[in-house]
Every structure is written in structure tokens, then in C-alpha cells.
Design a protein around this motif. Sequence first.
Motif, PDB file in Angstrom:
ATOM      1  N   LYS B  65       0.868  -1.178   0.000  1.00 39.96           N
ATOM      2  CA  LYS B  65       0.000   0.000   0.000  1.00 39.96           C
ATOM      3  C   LYS B  65       0.903   1.225   0.000  1.00 39.96           C
ATOM      4  O   LYS B  65       1.768   1.354   0.865  1.00 39.96           O
ATOM      5  N   CYS B  67       1.222   4.835   0.774  1.00 40.87           N
ATOM      6  CA  CYS B  67       0.563   5.939   1.480  1.00 40.87           C
ATOM      7  C   CYS B  67       1.129   7.265   0.985  1.00 40.87           C
ATOM      8  O   CYS B  67       0.448   8.281   0.976  1.00 40.87           O
ATOM      9  N   ARG B 171      -6.675  -5.646   1.238  1.00 37.55           N
ATOM     10  CA  ARG B 171      -6.945  -4.266   1.632  1.00 37.55           C
ATOM     11  C   ARG B 171      -7.138  -4.152   3.142  1.00 37.55           C
ATOM     12  O   ARG B 171      -6.656  -3.206   3.771  1.00 37.55           O
ATOM     13  N   GLU B 172      -7.841  -5.144   3.702  1.00 39.23           N
ATOM     14  CA  GLU B 172      -8.070  -5.124   5.148  1.00 39.23           C
ATOM     15  C   GLU B 172      -6.739  -5.285   5.889  1.00 39.23           C
ATOM     16  O   GLU B 172      -6.468  -4.577   6.864  1.00 39.23           O
ATOM     17  N   SER B 175      -4.832  -2.186   5.969  1.00 29.36           N
ATOM     18  CA  SER B 175      -5.414  -1.035   6.662  1.00 29.36           C
ATOM     19  C   SER B 175      -4.977  -0.992   8.129  1.00 29.36           C
ATOM     20  O   SER B 175      -5.406  -0.123   8.875  1.00 29.36           O
ATOM     21  N   GLU B 243      -8.983   7.178   0.602  1.00 28.53           N
ATOM     22  CA  GLU B 243      -9.438   6.601   1.865  1.00 28.53           C
ATOM     23  C   GLU B 243      -9.570   7.718   2.876  1.00 28.53           C
ATOM     24  O   GLU B 243      -8.572   8.292   3.296  1.00 28.53           O
ATOM     25  N   SER B 245      -9.705   9.002   6.324  1.00 31.48           N
ATOM     26  CA  SER B 245      -9.390   8.426   7.634  1.00 31.48           C
ATOM     27  C   SER B 245     -10.113   9.207   8.719  1.00 31.48           C
ATOM     28  O   SER B 245     -10.343  10.389   8.596  1.00 31.48           O
TER      29      SER B 245
END
Lengths: 345, 245
Positions: B65, B67, B171-172, B175, B243, B245
Motif C-alpha cells: 500500500k 501511502c 486491503r483489510e 489497513s 481513503e 481516515s
Amino acid sequence: MSTFIQLHLLTSYPPANLNRDDLGRPKTARMGGVDRLRVSSQSLKRTWRTSELFEDALVGHVGTRTKRLGTEVYEALTGAGIAEKKSLEWARAIANVFGKIQKSGTEIEQLAHLSPEERQGVDELVATLIQEQRAPTEDELKLLRKNPHAADIGLFGRMLAAHPAFNVEAACQVAHAITVHPVAVEDDYFTAVDDLNFGEEDMGAGHIGETGFAAGLFYSYVCINRDQLIDNLSGDVELADKAIAALTEAAVKVSPKGKQNSFGSRAYASYVLVEKGRQQPRSLSVAFLKPVYGQDQAGTAIKALEGQRESFEKVYGPCAEGHYVLNAVAGEGSLDELKAFLVQN
Amino acid sequence: MNYLVFRLYGPLASWGEAAVGPTRPSASYPGRSAILGLLAAALGIRREEEATLAQLRDNVTLAVKQCSAGTLLRDYHTAQVPSHDKKAVWLTRRDELGVAKDKLNTILSAREYRSDGYWVVAIRLSDEAPWTLDEMAEALRHPRFMLYLGRKSCPLAAPLHPRVVSAGGVREALSEEFPGFTGSKMEDDEKRRLGIDAEVSFAWEGDAGDILPQETRYPYDEPLHRGRWQFASRSEHWHQTREES
């Protein structure tokens, strides 16, 4: 698991151009959203590795430089009763392993470097030749140069595309040094006067140019894998510790020489934090993610660095088993104590 | 499904792509060979241990991922080397550079880095893997060899903080929250300085379980043989999204 030794240094340089890009301007990097001055890893490594200080610190292990190796071998062989013609041939073959031999005689064209172990290997081979009254074989000659005991290569590695067997994986890692504060590179516009121009036609300068420069307080980071270094040095713990101390001293005292004649910017580190432990090494650069501002730059930077070490420990648990601080700003600690801390087990 | 999740951050990182000649480009996130190399270093697998490296390659599936991609930095790199001389073997760099000035040549290269990039990685192991995820996490906490972000001059600037988590999909797993640099949460100021915002990208292999590919790429970063420096292409799925947050 391996034992890692991490060095965190703060070094302050007056206006200088230590490490240039293709335009001749000081190298920079962006960190924390602002531009900083940078000295590249390769520049630092070259400076330390080629410094006399580093070599002196390793005396006794860096070996000797000589042209006379062949001559000595020749004398040993003739002294033991081997015929002169044979002696000359064998001595030339052995000396040739260490450097290009002159067209005749036994001297090597340039000074060749011999580690103590290699010297020993040569002596042993000569003894064997005398005993067995025969010429050295190809393999015997090849063995003379295998696994050199050089601390320099043990630390920084070696890559030879032609002989992968001789490759050594570097046991030390050097990060690019970056300033703890934002930097705008300035330009020095300079002119040089033509002394023999008496102004009869024009009063112009003989030469004009520009040099980029900037000053800064740099954070640099070095990490050494002690176990791997010992491995690279074929198990010689004493030499490994010597090499670590030598590199540390070089990192503290030797600065890149770029544009030294124009800026004279040599500097010692004003703050050194060393850590020792088996945990995953990490640089403390995030201490300066938020740039350091204000009047007392060194004091603020030191506080940020120490605060960052503690924050990491608080959030993630212990990041090292022990540490030592040398603070030249406050006059705490000494280089000798620091080197002693590095070798305690 | 269990995943090993860890975080990569450093002021400089260099995720090498296929390179010919003096330009050494960097991707904006770590490829397969970079992460396999990092794991191998932590586990203490040497470069010449082809069989073990192949085991690692064949049993690891990974997802990344992004960021923050960080910003691009091009470093003008020069290195001096003496002319090729079969006879000469130099024992130290000082020796090597001590030859006559006219025998020294300069090699130029331009190397790309990403500065202040921030990535989270998730690893899945197949059932035949000779390691467990816990063993890998332990190796990352106490590595055998030095870890770095693509180049040796790019150290990690924060603990990897490896954890084994159970998740329904890539994805989970990705996260997972990571603590900040100074506290248990990443502060807004830190995020802003690193360029971490709602814009994130995922890159993964195989079936993600909870995210669909927007695009599939074929990077040449599946290591085949370290000694011969050979890589094969593989398929990598990609998904870019926001996303909150």
C-alpha cells in the motif's frame, strides 16, 4: 541475529560546497517538505576510505607497500641453493601476482600492497618450493591473493564482475547526510582581475564565475553489522573491532574535501550518539522531519535527536541494548571512551 | 487468512526498475525483488544461496500500500576507477585511487531516489513454506543482515513494526494502523510533512479478496537467478483510491 553498531552524528559546516551535482551546485534533498543540503553516501565513504587517518588507525593490518617482493623471494631461493635462472623465473612469477613486473629483473613496476597474511603465504610457498625443488603451480599462485585481510574491504565490500569469487558483501551502511534545517543554496559571484591589464582599452575582469554554496548542520548515520564484519575478516575479532574504531574516528574527524581551497570548511562532529544492539537498526532522521529553527541550532538539534531516540523506545520498545553519547557542545564524553564502548562485549 | 504486515519509511529509498546504462530509475513503490531481498536479508539468506532464495520466492505472495510516493530525487553520481589491469589487485580503496592520475577514469551515473516515501507491505505464505509468518516477523525485528530500502545508502528510518494479522483480504490487512514516530498515532503534522493524504494506491499479486484491479501491469522484477542477475515478468494488479481516515 547480528549485533549492529549505529552511529548518529551531528556535524556543522561553515559555508561550503562539499559535494556537487552536474551543475557544480551543492547537492540537496527534500525531507519533511523542505529542501535540505545533502552530502551523498558515496562522497562520505570515499573521503573516509582514502583518508590517512583511517589507514593509520589500521596500521599493522593494512600491510606494507613494496616493489621489492620479487627481489626478496629471489634472494631466499638463491640462498637456499636453487639455480639463479630458476630462482629468477619463480620469483618473477610470484611477484607478478602482486603487480606488474618490470621487463627484466625482479622488481614490480609500482608499489604493491601486501597484507601480513599474504606475506606469510608467500613465505610458506617459497619454503615449499625450496623443499620440493619445483616451480610454483598456477593454483598456488592464485591462492596468494585470496580473501585479503583488509579491513577496508571487510567494511565497504568489493564487487568484481570479472571475479565473483572475490566479491565481499559490505558490512557497513552509510546514509546520505542531510541538514537538520531548510537550506537555500546561495551563489557567490566572483571575478578575477587580469594583473597585466592597465586599463588602456577596458577595465573588465579577466574572468567571472559563480559558485553555489551553503552552510549547514548535518545529520549523518552509519550502521555496521559487527558479525558480518568479523565474518568478512575470516573470524578476526580483534581486527574487526579495530576497523570499527577506525571508521568511527574517520566519521567523526574527516570531512569531504570538495572545494576545500575556496571554503576551508573542515569540521569535526559536535555530537555523536552510538548505539549497540541486536534490534532492527533504524536511522533517527525523523527527529528532523520538522526542521530545526532558531538561535541555538546545535542545542535544539541535539534535543530533537535524543528526544527521538526516547520516543522510538517508548512507542516500539527498546531499539538497542546500550548507547553512549559524546557531546562536544556541552563538553560531555570523549572519543576514547566512545571507542572503548564500541569494543566492550 | 494470515498476513505479515510491516511498514517501510526512510528519507531516501530507491526501488530499482529495469535499467540499462547510466540512468538508474526508481519506481514509486517497492517491487517484488526489493521486498524478497529485504526478507532474505532479515532471515540471513546469502546472495549465493540460490535454492533457499528460490524457496522464498516461490512461497511468498505480497501486496503493497503506497501511502506516500515521496518526491523524486535524481542523484548525479561519479565514481573513480583505475583502468582495467588484469595484473593489479588493490586491497584498499586508498590503494586503488593511488595509481597515476592519467590511469583514473570516472564512471557517471544518474540514480533516482524517492525521498520521504511511506509504504505498508503485507506478506502471505503458501502452505509449503519452510518458514512461518511469526518466524519472519521475528527475523525482521532482529535481522541477520542489514536491511535497506533498495540501496545500501537508504537505511530504514523507523522500526518496521512487523505483526501477523488475520484479515479477509489484502486491503483489510493493509489497513492496519501503525504508530507514529513520536506517539502511538501518526500526527497530522507528520502526515503533512511526508505527503500522506487520502490518496492511496494498492499493488498486489493474485486474488486480493477485497479489492478489484483497475489495471494490471507486468514488471520484470521476479528474481530468477541472483548470480546471473536475471528477472522474469509477473503480473501485478493496481488500484488507486481515496481513503478518508
